[in-house]
Design an enzyme around this catalytic site. Structure first.
Site, PDB file in Angstrom:
ATOM      1  CE1 TYR A   1      27.608  35.932  38.313  1.00  0.00           C
ATOM      2  CE2 TYR A   1      26.659  36.977  36.575  1.00  0.00           C
ATOM      3  CZ  TYR A   1      27.674  36.714  37.446  1.00  0.00           C
ATOM      4  OH  TYR A   1      29.157  37.245  37.217  1.00  0.00           O
TER       5      TYR A   1
ATOM      6  CE  LYS B   1      27.926  34.430  34.335  1.00  0.00           C
ATOM      7  NZ  LYS B   1      28.948  35.374  34.421  1.00  0.00           N
TER       8      LYS B   1
ATOM      9  CD  GLU C   1      37.732  34.364  34.681  1.00  0.00           C
ATOM     10  OE1 GLU C   1      36.862  34.422  33.661  1.00  0.00           O
ATOM     11  OE2 GLU C   1      37.643  33.825  35.489  1.00  0.00           O
TER      12      GLU C   1
ATOM     13  CG  LEU D   1      32.445  31.874  33.864  1.00  0.00           C
ATOM     14  CD1 LEU D   1      31.686  31.153  34.670  1.00  0.00           C
ATOM     15  CD2 LEU D   1      31.697  33.095  33.630  1.00  0.00           C
TER      16      LEU D   1
HETATM   17  N1  PDD Z   1      30.258  38.187  33.370  1.00  0.00           N
HETATM   18  N2  PDD Z   1      34.616  35.690  33.187  1.00  0.00           N
HETATM   19  C1  PDD Z   1      34.092  36.085  34.023  1.00  0.00           C
HETATM   20  C2  PDD Z   1      34.774  36.101  35.365  1.00  0.00           C
HETATM   21  C3  PDD Z   1      32.713  36.505  33.939  1.00  0.00           C
HETATM   22  O1  PDD Z   1      32.138  37.308  34.873  1.00  0.00           O
HETATM   23  C4  PDD Z   1      32.370  36.760  32.655  1.00  0.00           C
HETATM   24  C5  PDD Z   1      30.972  37.148  32.298  1.00  0.00           C
HETATM   25  C6  PDD Z   1      33.018  36.062  31.475  1.00  0.00           C
HETATM   26  C7  PDD Z   1      32.619  35.940  30.056  1.00  0.00           C
HETATM   27  O2  PDD Z   1      31.600  34.895  30.128  1.00  0.00           O
HETATM   28  P1  PDD Z   1      30.623  34.963  29.012  1.00  0.00           P
HETATM   29  O3  PDD Z   1      31.080  35.063  27.718  1.00  0.00           O
HETATM   30  O4  PDD Z   1      29.663  33.666  29.163  1.00  0.00           O
HETATM   31  O5  PDD Z   1      29.643  36.272  29.335  1.00  0.00           O
HETATM   32  C8  PDD Z   1      34.313  35.501  31.746  1.00  0.00           C
HETATM   33  C9  PDD Z   1      28.946  38.628  33.146  1.00  0.00           C
HETATM   34  C10 PDD Z   1      28.601  38.880  31.853  1.00  0.00           C
HETATM   35  C11 PDD Z   1      28.727  39.562  34.465  1.00  0.00           C
HETATM   36  O6  PDD Z   1      29.275  39.282  35.244  1.00  0.00           O
HETATM   37  O7  PDD Z   1      27.982  40.384  34.277  1.00  0.00           O
END
Ligand code: PDD
Length: 285
Positions: free
Chosen positions: A33, A146, A178, A202
């Site tokens: 996703y 992801k 994280e 991620l």
């Molecule tokens: N989550 N690490 C994890 C585990 C995440 O699920 C996310 C983002 C990030 C930050 O990634 P980015 O800057 O590309 O959004 C880091 C999304 C937004 C979610 O699960 O809703």
């Protein structure tokens, strides 16, 4: 109009029952996703999100059946049809529908589903800061993909929620990895520290924007090295960043104040720089 979504290119009512029982996303969590923010009716960093989507698909050998141009058009269509200008688009691709068996099916067509929901920035969190807690990292060893399998992330967030905290920051083998849905940074003596890119985190798009563009512009050094909880707790500042949270200062971790217990200057400068980039790319925020 109620909330809408899109399935394989067709706009649907989000309440429509479209999940087939043998969709591998439903049965195995076999899918990937992305979440992309919409500001002023335009997607922020869409190319970067879709590039990461293609990488996640490749890593799981799920065929990519849509071009970037098609995916961009689907995002635009959802924005236009929903009438939302400040929103988040959720996009999911599962391997598709096949009789339940663990190995990959020979012939299967991936299924794309998308939805759009209102979303907004949270200046109140930027101003006041939020509480974080350290929680065990229970996830698998491919956190760089992801994947829609988010049980470990959910448990981390739930533990934070139960503690009245904004985010659960995960710790594996003593190293701070994280947040449950964000990347984690600390600031020590003006230097930014964050976990290096590998299979344990991620590679956040917001993280990349911060490291590649914003920090250099502000003359800030970033160290991508692992560190432990005591090191993090001695930081002057801490924050999480991500598509949904943008940048949120964490002013306490567990029961301990970080620095002076309020959002620090480096975090605030980065937040301002991020908002400027959003404004420049989307023509508003
Ligand atoms: N989550 N690490 C994890 C585990 C995440 O699920 C996310 C983002 C990030 C930050 O990634 P980015 O800057 O590309 O959004 C880091 C999304 C937004 C979610 O699960 O809703």
């Amino acid at each position: 109009m109620g909330p809408i979504g899109l399935v394989n290119g067709e706009i649907i009512d989000l309440g429509d029952k479209i999940v087939e029982m043998e969709d591998r996303g439903y049965q195995f969590g076999d899918g990937v996703y992305e979440v992309t923010r919409v500001y002023n009716g335009r997607c922020f960093c869409l190319r970067q999100h879709m590039d990461r989507l293609y990488r996640s698909l490749r890593e799981l050998s799920i065929p990519a059946t849509y071009t970037f141009e098609e995916l961009a058009e689907f995002h635009d269509r959802l924005i236009e049809k929903s009438g939302l200008t400040t929103a988040a688009v959720y996009l999911q691709i599962t391997r598709g529908v096949a009789p339940r068996a663990h190995g990959f099916p020979d012939k299967v067509t991936p299924r794309l589903t998308m939805s759009i929901r209102p979303n907004r920035s949270t200046p109140e969190l930027t101003e006041a800061g939020a509480k974080g807690v350290f929680v065990p990292d229970l996830r698998w060893l491919r956190c760089d993909i992801k994947s829609i399998n988010l049980l470990g992330n959910m448990l981390a967030k739930q533990q934070a929620k139960a503690a009245g905290a904004f985010e659960g920051v995960q710790v594996r083998d003593g190293a701070v990895t994280e947040g449950s849905s964000s990347n984690f940074f600390i600031v020590r003596d003006g230097i930014l520290w964050t976990h290096p890119v590998n299979n344990l985190i991620l590679r956040g798009i917001t993280r990349t924007v911060l490291i590649d563009e914003l920090a250099p512009r502000l003359g800030l050094t970033v160290v991508e090295k692992t560190f432990d909880v005591p090191f993090a707790k001695k930081a002057d500042e801490a924050f999480v960043c991500g598509t949904n949270s943008e940048i949120v200062p964490l002013v306490t971790m567990d029961a301990d104040k970080i620095g002076e217990g309020r959002p620090g200057p480096v975090t605030l400068k980065l937040t301002e720089a991020l908002l400027q980039k959003i404004e420049a790319e989307c023509g508003g925020r």
